[in-house]
Design an enzyme around this catalytic site. Structure first.
Site, PDB file in Angstrom:
ATOM      1  N   ASP A 237       3.235   4.729  -5.529  1.00 15.09           N
ATOM      2  CA  ASP A 237       2.507   5.989  -5.431  1.00 15.09           C
ATOM      3  C   ASP A 237       3.394   7.139  -5.895  1.00 15.09           C
ATOM      4  O   ASP A 237       4.143   7.721  -5.115  1.00 15.09           O
ATOM      5  CB  ASP A 237       2.041   6.182  -3.977  1.00 15.09           C
ATOM      6  CG  ASP A 237       1.227   7.453  -3.803  1.00 15.09           C
ATOM      7  OD1 ASP A 237       1.112   8.221  -4.778  1.00 15.09           O
ATOM      8  OD2 ASP A 237       0.715   7.678  -2.695  1.00 15.09           O
TER       9      ASP A 237
ATOM     10  N   THR B 169      -8.611   2.646   8.819  1.00 18.31           N
ATOM     11  CA  THR B 169      -9.046   3.302  10.054  1.00 18.31           C
ATOM     12  C   THR B 169     -10.193   2.585  10.760  1.00 18.31           C
ATOM     13  O   THR B 169     -10.175   2.446  11.992  1.00 18.31           O
ATOM     14  CB  THR B 169      -9.436   4.771   9.735  1.00 18.31           C
ATOM     15  OG1 THR B 169      -8.281   5.409   9.168  1.00 18.31           O
ATOM     16  CG2 THR B 169      -9.880   5.523  10.962  1.00 18.31           C
TER      17      THR B 169
ATOM     18  N   ASP C 230       0.852  -1.196   0.000  1.00 19.60           N
ATOM     19  CA  ASP C 230       0.000   0.000   0.000  1.00 19.60           C
ATOM     20  C   ASP C 230       0.891   1.249   0.000  1.00 19.60           C
ATOM     21  O   ASP C 230       1.777   1.370   0.849  1.00 19.60           O
ATOM     22  CB  ASP C 230      -0.873  -0.058   1.264  1.00 19.60           C
ATOM     23  CG  ASP C 230      -1.925   1.021   1.310  1.00 19.60           C
ATOM     24  OD1 ASP C 230      -2.403   1.448   0.240  1.00 19.60           O
ATOM     25  OD2 ASP C 230      -2.302   1.421   2.437  1.00 19.60           O
TER      26      ASP C 230
ATOM     27  N   ASN D 156     -10.187   0.566  -0.145  1.00 24.02           N
ATOM     28  CA  ASN D 156      -9.184   0.468   0.927  1.00 24.02           C
ATOM     29  C   ASN D 156      -9.760   0.860   2.284  1.00 24.02           C
ATOM     30  O   ASN D 156     -10.333   1.951   2.428  1.00 24.02           O
ATOM     31  CB  ASN D 156      -8.023   1.421   0.639  1.00 24.02           C
ATOM     32  CG  ASN D 156      -7.115   0.924  -0.464  1.00 24.02           C
ATOM     33  OD1 ASN D 156      -7.431  -0.028  -1.171  1.00 24.02           O
ATOM     34  ND2 ASN D 156      -5.979   1.574  -0.617  1.00 24.02           N
TER      35      ASN D 156
ATOM     36  N   HIS E 120      -7.413   9.952   4.010  1.00 25.95           N
ATOM     37  CA  HIS E 120      -7.011   8.921   4.972  1.00 25.95           C
ATOM     38  C   HIS E 120      -7.308   9.363   6.405  1.00 25.95           C
ATOM     39  O   HIS E 120      -7.078  10.520   6.748  1.00 25.95           O
ATOM     40  CB  HIS E 120      -5.512   8.640   4.862  1.00 25.95           C
ATOM     41  CG  HIS E 120      -5.109   8.009   3.559  1.00 25.95           C
ATOM     42  ND1 HIS E 120      -4.284   8.623   2.666  1.00 25.95           N
ATOM     43  CD2 HIS E 120      -5.437   6.821   3.017  1.00 25.95           C
ATOM     44  CE1 HIS E 120      -4.095   7.822   1.620  1.00 25.95           C
ATOM     45  NE2 HIS E 120      -4.801   6.729   1.804  1.00 25.95           N
TER      46      HIS E 120
HETATM   47  O1  G3H Z   1      -2.553   4.640   3.634  1.00 23.43           O
HETATM   48  C1  G3H Z   1      -2.891   4.841   4.771  1.00 23.43           C
HETATM   49  C2  G3H Z   1      -2.778   3.856   5.848  1.00 23.43           C
HETATM   50  O2  G3H Z   1      -3.779   4.096   6.772  1.00 23.43           O
HETATM   51  C3  G3H Z   1      -1.361   3.819   6.360  1.00 23.43           C
HETATM   52  O3  G3H Z   1      -1.130   4.133   7.652  1.00 23.43           O
HETATM   53  O4  G3H Z   1       1.452   4.024   7.567  1.00 23.43           O
HETATM   54  O5  G3H Z   1       0.178   4.474   9.712  1.00 23.43           O
HETATM   55  O6  G3H Z   1       0.148   2.219   8.645  1.00 23.43           O
HETATM   56  P1  G3H Z   1       0.244   3.712   8.443  1.00 23.43           P
HETATM   57  P1  13P Z   2      -8.575   4.724   5.705  1.00 22.75           P
HETATM   58  O1  13P Z   2      -7.625   4.527   6.838  1.00 22.75           O
HETATM   59  O2  13P Z   2      -9.126   6.110   5.662  1.00 22.75           O
HETATM   60  O3  13P Z   2      -9.578   3.664   5.614  1.00 22.75           O
HETATM   61  O4  13P Z   2      -7.684   4.623   4.336  1.00 22.75           O
HETATM   62  C1  13P Z   2      -7.087   3.421   4.000  1.00 22.75           C
HETATM   63  C2  13P Z   2      -6.260   3.560   2.775  1.00 22.75           C
HETATM   64  O5  13P Z   2      -6.579   4.261   1.845  1.00 22.75           O
HETATM   65  C3  13P Z   2      -5.024   2.783   2.718  1.00 22.75           C
HETATM   66  O6  13P Z   2      -4.313   3.018   1.546  1.00 22.75           O
HETATM   67 ZN    ZN Z   3      -4.452   4.978   0.788  1.00 22.90          ZN
END
Ligand code: G3H
Ligand code: 13P
Ligand code: ZN
Length: 284
Positions: free
Chosen positions: A104, A233, A82, A230, A180
């Protein structure tokens, strides 16, 4: 069964006009919850790991745990990077056994983004690994940005068409108003823009920042061409709420499993709910 390329899951989703959930994982309990939900719903699923997840758990643990889970089930599972930040990281994930990577390049000028995605595709495609690109900027809910400024970051449909033609990417993440994290109010999505992009491209569209977007809006986005949704959260919220409740009920508890087991159960429920909204339940 072995992990499958994400493209396979998204092609089937396009045929059936539903979306596959891509759920962020950080540890064993989250991976177990995602796969248990998929088994209970008879749904294909994408397990994805962010920069934070790779930093926290390590790439080998993410791959190892997800492979073990896949080996114990008949559910088709793709393991996806991701928001990959570089060519080198995407290649490392391909080499470690991910079956899909996002690179990305949305922060770069268009031609640089195209070049980056092409370079990753040149390594990934021969290995049967899918590639997701991003066009437009998906912000965080905490970013203080005026609406007009936000809209200037949305994906331009003509550019999306050009980007897909030039790269041949397997999935395209677009910016249409999601962000996000936890939303402060109700998010407003530019669904018209989504339809225009879908009409100009023949690539599965990815919706990021989908936690907190109302179910009906998600359904509408799927009807207009979104094939990967995706979610991170919402899983964190359920995990933490259940863990807090377990701790509050038994503050002297010494056994971490007494906290983690209810958290895992709570995550199974939210992932199941999402799969039903995405229409991916009972698709196997
Ligand atoms: O892309 C968004 C995700 O919620 C990533 O969050 O890097 O804190 O795991 P994180
Ligand atoms: P959320 O945390 O807002 O659900 O987004 C998830 C996301 O886009 C991960 O790439
Ligand atoms: Zn994302």
């Amino acid at each position: 069964m072995p992990l499958v390329p994400m493209k396979e899951l998204l092609t089937a989703a396009e045929r059936g006009k539903y979306a596959v959930g891509a759920f962020n994982c950080n540890n064993m309990e989250i991976i177990q919850a995602i796969i248990s939900a998929a088994e209970l719903e008879r749904s294909p699923v994408i397990v994805q790991a962010s920069q934070g997840a790779i930093k926290y758990a390590g790439i080998d643990y993410i791959v190892g745990l997800t492979r073990i889970a896949a080996g114990l089930t008949d559910i088709p599972i793709a393991l996806h990077l991701d928001h990959g930040t570089s060519y080198e990281q995407a290649v490392a994930c391909v080499e470690h056994g991910f079956t899909s990577v996002m690179v990305d390049g949305s922060k770069y000028p268009l031609e640089e983004n195209i070049e980056l995605v092409r370079r990753v595709l040149a390594v990934a495609r021969p290995q049967g690994v899918s590639v997701e690109g991003e066009l437009g900027k998906i912000t965080g809910t905490e970013d203080d940005i005026f609406v007009s400024e936000k809209e200037s970051m949305y994906t331009d449909p003509e550019e999306a068409c050009y980007f897909v033609e030039q790269t041949g990417v397997d999935a395209l993440a677009i910016a249409i108003g999601t962000a996000h994290g936890q939303y402060k109010g109700e998010p407003k999505l530019d669904l018209e823009r989504l339809s225009v992009i879908d009409g100009l491209t023949d690539v599965p569209i990815v919706l990021h920042g989908s936690s907190g977007v109302p179910d009906d809006t998600i359904r509408e986005a799927i009807a207009r061409g979104v094939r990967k949704v995706n979610i991170d959260t919402n899983i964190r919220e359920r995990f933490m709420a259940a863990a807090r409740a377990a701790l509050a009920a038994d503050p002297e508890q010494l056994d971490p499993r007494k906290i983690l087991a209810p958290a895992r159960e709570a995550m199974i429920e939210i992932v199941r709910e999402k799969m039903r909204v995405f229409g991916s339940s009972n698709r196997l």
